[in-house]
Design an enzyme around this catalytic site. Sequence first.
Site, short mmCIF file in Angstrom:
data_model
loop_
_atom_site.label_atom_id
_atom_site.label_comp_id
_atom_site.label_asym_id
_atom_site.label_seq_id
_atom_site.Cartn_x
_atom_site.Cartn_y
_atom_site.Cartn_z
N LYS A 208 3.31 11.25 -10.23
CA LYS A 208 3.54 11.50 -11.65
C LYS A 208 3.87 12.97 -11.90
CE LYS A 208 0.68 9.59 -14.55
NZ LYS A 208 -0.52 9.32 -15.39
N GLU A 214 -0.97 15.44 -0.90
CA GLU A 214 -0.63 14.63 0.26
C GLU A 214 0.80 14.09 0.16
OE1 GLU A 214 -5.05 14.03 -0.76
OE2 GLU A 214 -3.14 14.15 -1.83
N GLY A 268 -3.22 5.82 -12.33
CA GLY A 268 -2.67 5.53 -11.01
C GLY A 268 -2.99 4.14 -10.51
N ARG A 269 -4.24 3.72 -10.65
CA ARG A 269 -4.64 2.42 -10.11
C ARG A 269 -4.20 1.27 -11.01
NH1 ARG A 269 -8.59 5.63 -11.60
NH2 ARG A 269 -10.14 5.07 -13.16
N GLU A 354 -13.02 3.14 -8.05
CA GLU A 354 -12.58 4.36 -8.72
C GLU A 354 -12.78 4.26 -10.22
OE1 GLU A 354 -9.27 6.95 -7.02
OE2 GLU A 354 -8.29 6.19 -8.82
N HIS A 385 -14.96 -14.71 11.74
CA HIS A 385 -15.21 -14.36 13.14
C HIS A 385 -15.54 -12.88 13.30
CE1 HIS A 385 -13.97 -18.26 14.87
NE2 HIS A 385 -13.25 -18.32 13.77
N LYS A 513 -10.57 17.72 -3.18
CA LYS A 513 -9.23 18.31 -3.15
C LYS A 513 -9.29 19.82 -3.30
CE LYS A 513 -6.57 14.40 -5.00
NZ LYS A 513 -5.66 13.98 -6.09
#
Length: 547
Positions: A208, A214, A268-269, A354, A385, A513
Amino acid sequence: MRQPSLTQTASFQALETHAIDAEDWQMRGLFAADAERFPKLTVDAAGLFLDYSKNRLDGRTLELLVDLARERGVEERRDAMFAGEKINTTEGRAVLHTALRSPRTTELVVDGQDVIADVHKVLDRVRAFSDAVRAGTWLGYSGKPITDIVNIGIGGSDLGPKMVCLALRQYSHPRLAMHFVSNVDGHDIDAALAKVNPETTLFIVASKTFTTAETMMNAQTARAWYLQHGPESELARHFVAASTNLDAIKAFGIDPANMFPFWDWVGGRYSVWSAIGLPIALAVGFGYFSDLLNGAHAMDQHFKEAPLDKNMPALLGLIGFWNRQFLDCESVSIAPYHQDLNRFPAYLQQLEMESNGKRVTRDGHPVDTETCPVIWGDCGTNGQHAYFQLLHQGTEVTPIDFIAALRPAHEYENHHAALLANCFAQSEAFMKGKTLDEVRADLQQQGLSPAEVERLAPHKTFPGNRPSNTILMEYLNPYTLGALIALYEHKTFVQGVIWDVNSFDQWGVELGKVLAKNIEAELTGEAKPERHDSSTNGLIAMAKAAT
């Protein structure tokens, strides 16, 4: 005026009293006592079917949970969200991911701007661009069509598009291969770049602000890689952006015409429906991307209009709260019995943890109960399993959400029958368990000696009474996937309102961060690591010595 704390509300206290009565309930007995339990405790909405009958609750439990939802203002907060009120109070923002999937014919004015009109202007640009790439008319610097698309983002700019593209692989364009890079670990982008040709690769930089550390490190690495092969004058043929920072994308070399914006009210999510969903439109086509939006909108309408006791997201959220608060369930396992949903548990980890991984209320006071459980899981039957042993016989009770499609997208019918048999059998086994007497009877029928029966019986006993939900759809397609994602979005919202936390900020992401910037400077420069604790100083010194 400060909202009363959760534990002081009349409805919560009524639930506390009720929970004492429910401590000894066995689901076997609840089913035996009510032949209509299944039809009573199921609900349909937007192409999905929810069976919540395998939970340790009854009709009175649900009545009290609905009372709690009303006392906590779930309906009012829901309406405020849909109306565009600034319910993200710590950031002073509206929360309008639902507007991203509203039809063009609707209108929603926020701060004097018609939000829906703005959304569809961007969607029109997404349509035009994705159509050109898919048709092969968008060419790379050497005149060849695009064959590979690399999405560079992190968090919501990666998890959503990646999950959806994998889930809808049956609908993907045969020429286009999708790649996703998120980790600042150089091994991630190294693996992606090793698979693609610079002449035919399109990069989407999804940030954004166009400053996400990152993402921008990976974007600069991709840019440098491209410039080793292609001319800078043609860089705009290979890089586009989902962003709002016009100056930054121009400085990077991206044509402003290929910047796909979104808004500060898109978290964001919750952004997979926005320009962040550009990789989806490229992979499956804008028509199927529209179906994804339509499925989510259908769930939005259900959430807005259905009474709470028949409202699928509200019920899922309230039952989850009951399990967390009164059954002491510290985690929830997501078990999609569909291989194409293999990234759905990871997507829900961010969405729920979050959003509701908070310890203070909206007005800054400590929450007086536990909040979000840990969300985790994997595809069935793989999980059977791996970790289902713990779920069946471990000391913790972990609710499970089983998710399955009744019809497959392949032709191997024997596979699908086996898959569904496992899904339904597991949900039954978690509910029923197997008593000590039942185990003894089985072992005796096998002809074991009395001593051997007594030796083995405790190991083969299953306590059962372990809660689960089952969510079914006829097919996994763009529409039902959109509804499924929206279902969990609204479930998360309901629980956030119950706990009175702000589900739409994420300050917990920021501290690490900030500290990382300082440490990076110490790792790459001459600064000596002396400002930290002895452990951190020692780790930095080891890393510097290794370079």
